[in-house]
Structures are given as structure tokens and as C-alpha cells.
Design a protein around this motif. Structure first.
Motif, PDB file in Angstrom:
ATOM      1  N   UNK A  56       0.817  -1.219   0.000  1.00 21.07           N
ATOM      2  CA  UNK A  56       0.000   0.000   0.000  1.00 21.07           C
ATOM      3  C   UNK A  56       0.854   1.276   0.000  1.00 21.07           C
ATOM      4  N   UNK A  92       2.165   1.863  -3.470  1.00 22.25           N
ATOM      5  CA  UNK A  92       1.160   2.386  -4.398  1.00 22.25           C
ATOM      6  C   UNK A  92       0.939   3.862  -4.152  1.00 22.25           C
ATOM      7  N   UNK A 106       3.622   5.780  -5.682  1.00 23.27           N
ATOM      8  CA  UNK A 106       3.390   5.857  -7.119  1.00 23.27           C
ATOM      9  C   UNK A 106       2.401   6.968  -7.449  1.00 23.27           C
ATOM     10  N   UNK A 107       1.306   7.031  -6.698  1.00 23.18           N
ATOM     11  CA  UNK A 107       0.294   8.057  -6.954  1.00 23.18           C
ATOM     12  C   UNK A 107       0.844   9.449  -6.675  1.00 23.18           C
ATOM     13  N   UNK A 142       2.940  10.471  -9.591  1.00 20.45           N
ATOM     14  CA  UNK A 142       2.075  10.908 -10.682  1.00 20.45           C
ATOM     15  C   UNK A 142       1.602  12.334 -10.410  1.00 20.45           C
ATOM     16  N   UNK A 181      -6.662  -5.274  -0.690  1.00 20.37           N
ATOM     17  CA  UNK A 181      -5.626  -4.318  -1.072  1.00 20.37           C
ATOM     18  C   UNK A 181      -5.584  -4.122  -2.576  1.00 20.37           C
ATOM     19  N   UNK A 198      -8.548  -2.117  -3.757  1.00 19.85           N
ATOM     20  CA  UNK A 198      -8.404  -0.712  -3.390  1.00 19.85           C
ATOM     21  C   UNK A 198      -7.472   0.006  -4.359  1.00 19.85           C
ATOM     22  N   UNK A 199      -6.320  -0.609  -4.644  1.00 18.32           N
ATOM     23  CA  UNK A 199      -5.387   0.069  -5.537  1.00 18.32           C
ATOM     24  C   UNK A 199      -5.894   0.078  -6.970  1.00 18.32           C
ATOM     25  N   UNK A 217      -6.278   3.467  -9.056  1.00 18.24           N
ATOM     26  CA  UNK A 217      -5.718   3.745 -10.383  1.00 18.24           C
ATOM     27  C   UNK A 217      -6.808   4.143 -11.365  1.00 18.24           C
ATOM     28  N   UNK A 228      -7.612   7.747 -10.671  1.00 17.43           N
ATOM     29  CA  UNK A 228      -6.567   8.667 -11.118  1.00 17.43           C
ATOM     30  C   UNK A 228      -6.584   8.792 -12.628  1.00 17.43           C
ATOM     31  N   UNK A 258      -7.206  12.091 -14.874  1.00 16.54           N
ATOM     32  CA  UNK A 258      -6.190  12.540 -15.831  1.00 16.54           C
ATOM     33  C   UNK A 258      -6.756  12.585 -17.245  1.00 16.54           C
TER      34      UNK A 258
END
Lengths: 345, 141
Positions: free
Chosen positions: A82, A85, A88-89, A92, B104, B107-108, B112, B115, B119
């Protein structure tokens, strides 16, 4: 061969911290050194041409890590899933903020992306510091070399730590201060006038914070990870690295006072390198210590790839690095000199 | 050339029609691109491209299709590789990270998606503004 790759990966990480360190640092001090919209544009243009290439050193570090120590890569990227990640965000968000900021001439658009840039940079510094803290403190590895850490448990680096405990938070705040210093020195080097003066003032003030925090962190690290003491005792020539770090930090202070900006920035880079090499030297040959049974730690012997692969990798690594070095010299030379407030890109 | 029926069914991708259609979309679009661009290149060589409204409209309307062809190609590669993660060596379920829970991962994944959605909207907004402003006027001779 494993030792060579251990130090090559360490070099990639040191390069990343030195190069992207000043990009992140510029973000951390962004609102402190630039008051007007034009001044903020100038601060962004000091890192504008180089930030993308600088970030690539992180990929180089990750790539060489994956290549040379696949078990470490697998274990740590799953165990720190977590936070990784989120890093990573944040990367960005930082990148997008830098690139989008000047596209729309609006009094809402500019501050929005300025804030994104500053907040993402600061959070990245804290996260990276906490990550380093986790590696030094060790993680609860099981027999198969895997682990998974919750975000926090009881805030102590004891038997069942979380990713955040007082030690890793201290590490995060220390890295925040260190990168703020590094970034402020870069901005002072690359700008003239009001911004330069403010940047030098910020650097001077942050230097004291760095002095205190780095000392605290060093004492805490030796307390939390007994391996460090053992490494330095077994190979006393390693004390040269922390001494170079202390000397470099003192040189930074003198250079700020003397207004020798390039020397100050280079001394700060040396400080970062020496600090990281000290930590790496202290941990060697361990790559990810276990905070329970020491025999379960990941070391360069049990986490590395096969020797044949490491040999081939070295053959390809050398020309690759030569090309990268040549390009970096060319890029920085092309954008040498100061950015002025009057210049509009 | 071996057909799909010469492999045992447990080694087939789980969605064969998807592989089939996405592959044909990719190749079909690629061939259309070749043909249209060859025509446009010929027309440009003849000095007639900037005057032929039909060809210019066609080129402009083709804008989204490379993205579609690209995506179709990736779907072909990734779905077609199933059930292998590394062909002949490791199957996909064997490569799962044991320590990362499905919560997990979900969630990720949602993170993404969120995001990339934001974008994409920003991208469309900025590109629209650029198109509205139009090209820079050519320097006066």
C-alpha cells in the motif's frame, strides 16, 4: 558478484536521491521561496528541463534491484504494497502538477497545481524517509522470506511494528528536512534576485534542523538496529563514510555563509551520498533485515539472482551507464546558468 | 501451423472469442491505416492533399482508431497468453503475491481507475483548449 551488484543498486539509489532530491526539495520549499505567480513559474523552470530524467534514476534503481535481487524485490514490494502504491500516486501527482501548471492562464489553475507540486513533493520525502527507516529497522520476515506490514500498530519498532512507528516517522521527517535543504540550495544556485536571497535564507535555517534531526536519527538507528554497530565494529574503516557526511554538512554551512552556491549544492550532494553509503555499509551484507530471528533476514546471498545472470547484466550495465552519464552531462550543460524572472517560457 | 484443437483444453485462454476478435480488429485497423496513409502520401506527393476535403476529413476522423487498435493489440497479447504467466513455465495463479490481500488489490485498482479517469478528463479539457486556440499563425513573409 553479489557484492558488486549490491553496491551498484546502492549507487543507483544514491543517484536518485541526489538528483530527484533537489526536485522534491524545490517542491518542499516552493511556497517559502516564491511569493508571486511569476516567481513560482521561475522555481518550476529551474527543475523543468531535468526533473523527468532525474526521476528515471528511481526506475534504474528499481530495475537493477529487480534484476540483481529478485527475492528482495518480490518480498519488499509485496510487503510494502500500500505505501508503495501511494508513492506511485504521489509521483504521478508531482509530475502532472509540474507539467500542467502553465497550460491555462487562470488564477485558479496555477495555485492548484503549485499546491499539488508542493504537497506531493513533501509527502514523497516523508514516505521515502519512512521507507528507509523500515529497511533499517527490519521487518517481520517469515520462513519463505515474505512479510506484510500494516500501516501502524503501536508506534514502537518492537516485535510487531507497523510501517509507521516513532523511528520511521523520525526518518521521514529527517529526510524531509535534508531534501528541503538540498532543494533550497539548488533553487539558490539556479535563480537570481529575491528568490535567490530567500532560498539561501531558507537553506540556512533548515540547516540547523538537519543538524539536529540527523544526529537524533543516527543515535536512534544504532539503538534500533544492532547490526549497524556490529558492522562498524567489524570493519572500522567504514567510519570514513559518516565522517565525510559530517564534514560535508559543515562545508554546506560554510558555503551558505560565503555565498559559494555551487559549492554548497555539491557539498549537500556529497552529504546525501555519504549518509546513504553509511547506512548501506552498516547493513551489508543484509538487504532487508528481519526484526525477529536474524537468520531469516534477506541477504545478498539468499536474495540474489543466479551468478550467470549477474555476469551478463554487468556486461550490459556498463555501456548503458556510460550512455546515461553522457546524456546527463549534456542535458545539465544545456541548461546551465540561472533562470531570470523576466524570462517567460 | 498448429490449430487450437491440437492443444489440450486446459491450456486454452479462457476467452477465445475475445482473443480472436481483438486480434482481427487490430490487424484490420492496421491494414486500413496502411491503405489510407499510402493514399494520403501519394496525394501529398502530387501536391493535392491540402485541397482534397474528402481525404482530409477521413484522416481527421481516423484519429481515435490508433488508440483502439493499440488497446486491441494489448488485449490480444494479455488474454491470449492465458493460462500462462510465463509460457510453458508458470501459470498465472502461481504468480500471485501471497502477502497482498484481495482487498488491497481492489483498493489500488479502484485508485488507479480514479486517477486515470481524472487525468483523462484533464487531458481532454487541455487538448480541447489547444484545438480551440488553433495553430500559431505562420510568420509573415
Amino acid at each position: 558478484m553479489e557484492t558488486i551488484w549490491f553496491w551498484l543498486v546502492a549507487c543507483m539509489l544514491v543517484a536518485y536521491v541526489i538528483f530527484d532530491g533537489f526536485d522534491l526539495g524545490a517542491g518542499i520549499v516552493h511556497f517559502l521561496v516564491a511569493r508571486t505567480d511569476d516567481e513560482r513559474r521561475v522555481v518550476l523552470s529551474t527543475i523543468g528541463p531535468v526533473w523527468d530524467g532525474n526521476e528515471v534514476w528511481l526506475l534504474a534503481a528499481g530495475g537493477t534491484l529487480y534484476f540483481a535481487f529478485p527475492a528482495l524485490y518480490a518480498s519488499s514490494f509485496s510487503g510494502f504494497y500500500l505505501p508503495l502504491m501511494m508513492v506511485l500516486w504521489l509521483l504521478i501527482l508531482r509530475g502532472v502538477s509540474v507539467e500542467f501548471r502553465n497550460h491555462v492562464e487562470s488564477p485558479v489553475w496555477h495555485p492548484l497545481w503549485d499546491a499539488g507540486f508542493a504537497v506531493a513533493s513533501a509527502l514523497l520525502a516523508i514516505f521515502f524517509g519512512a521507507a528507509l527507516g523500515n529497511v533499517v529497522r527490519g521487518v517481520p520476515l517469515d520462513r519463505s522470506g515474505e512479510f506484510f506490514l500494516p500501516l501502524w500498530t503501536d508506534w514502537t519498532p518492537g516485535q510487531s511494528p507497523g510501517i509507521l512507528d516513532w523511528y520511521t516517522v523520525l526518518a521521514g521527517v529527517t529526510v524531509l528536512a535534508v531534501l528541503a535543504l538540498h532543494g533550497a540550495l539548488w533553487v539558490a544556485l539556479k535563480t537570481a534576485g529575491e528568490i535567490e536571497v530567500r532560498a539561501r535564507r531558507v537553506a540556512g535555517a533548515v540547516w540547523w534542523g538537519v543538524l539536529v534531526l540527523v544526529n537524533l536519527l543516527t543515535v536512534a538507528s544504532f539503538h534500533v538496529q544492532p547490526r549497524l554497530q556490529a558492522s562498524f565494529a567489524a570493519r572500522p574503516w567504514g567510519w570514513v563514510f559518516p565522517f565525510v557526511a559530517i564534514a560535508a554538512l559543515l562545508v554546506v554551512a560554510v558555503m551558505i555563509y560565503r555565498v559559494w552556491e555551487r559549492a554548497a549544492f555539491l557539498a549537500s550532494s556529497l552529504f546525501l551520498a555519504a549518509m546513504l553509503v553509511s547506512v548501506t555499509f552498516g547493513l551489508y551484507p543484509c538487504v532487508l533485515p528481519s526484526n525477529g530471528d536474524p537468520a531469516l533476514s534477506l541477504t545478498i546471498s539468499n536474495a540474489s539472482a543466479a551468478p550467470y545472470g549477474l555476469h551478463i547484466g554487468l556486461v550490459w550495465f556498463i555501456p548503458g551507464m556510460l550512455l546515461t552519464g553522457a546524456y546527463f552531462v549534456y542535458a545539465y550543460r544545456s541548461f546551465a546558468g540561472k533562470v531570470g524572472v523576466e524570462e517567460r517560457p | 501451423m498448429k490449430g487450437l484443437d491440437s492443444f489440450p483444453p486446459q491450456n486454452w485462454p479462457d476467452n477465445v472469442p475475445l482473443v480472436y476478435y481483438s486480434y482481427h480488429i487490430m490487424v484490420g485497423l492496421g491494414t486500413i491505416f496502411l491503405a489510407v496513409l499510402a493514399l494520403a502520401a501519394f496525394s501529398l506527393w502530387r501536391g493535392a492533399l491540402y485541397r482534397s476535403r474528402g481525404l482530409l476529413w477521413l484522416l481527421m476522423m481516423m484519429l481515435p482508431f490508433p488508440y483502439i487498435a493499440n488497446t486491441a493489440g494489448w488485449i490480444t497479447a494479455e488474454v491470449g497468453r492465458q493460462p500462462w504467466l510465463i509460457y510453458g513455465v508458470m501459470r498465472t495463479p502461481a504468480g500471485v503475491s501471497a502477502q497482498v490481500s484481495s482487498g488491497n488489490a481492489l483498493f489500488t485498482l479502484i485508485g488507479f481507475l480514479g486517477i486515470y479517469t481524472i487525468l483523462s478528463i484533464l487531458f481532454l479539457f487541455l487538448v480541447y483548449r489547444e484545438i480551440e486556440e488553433g495553430p500559431e499563425p505562420a510568420a509573415a513573409v
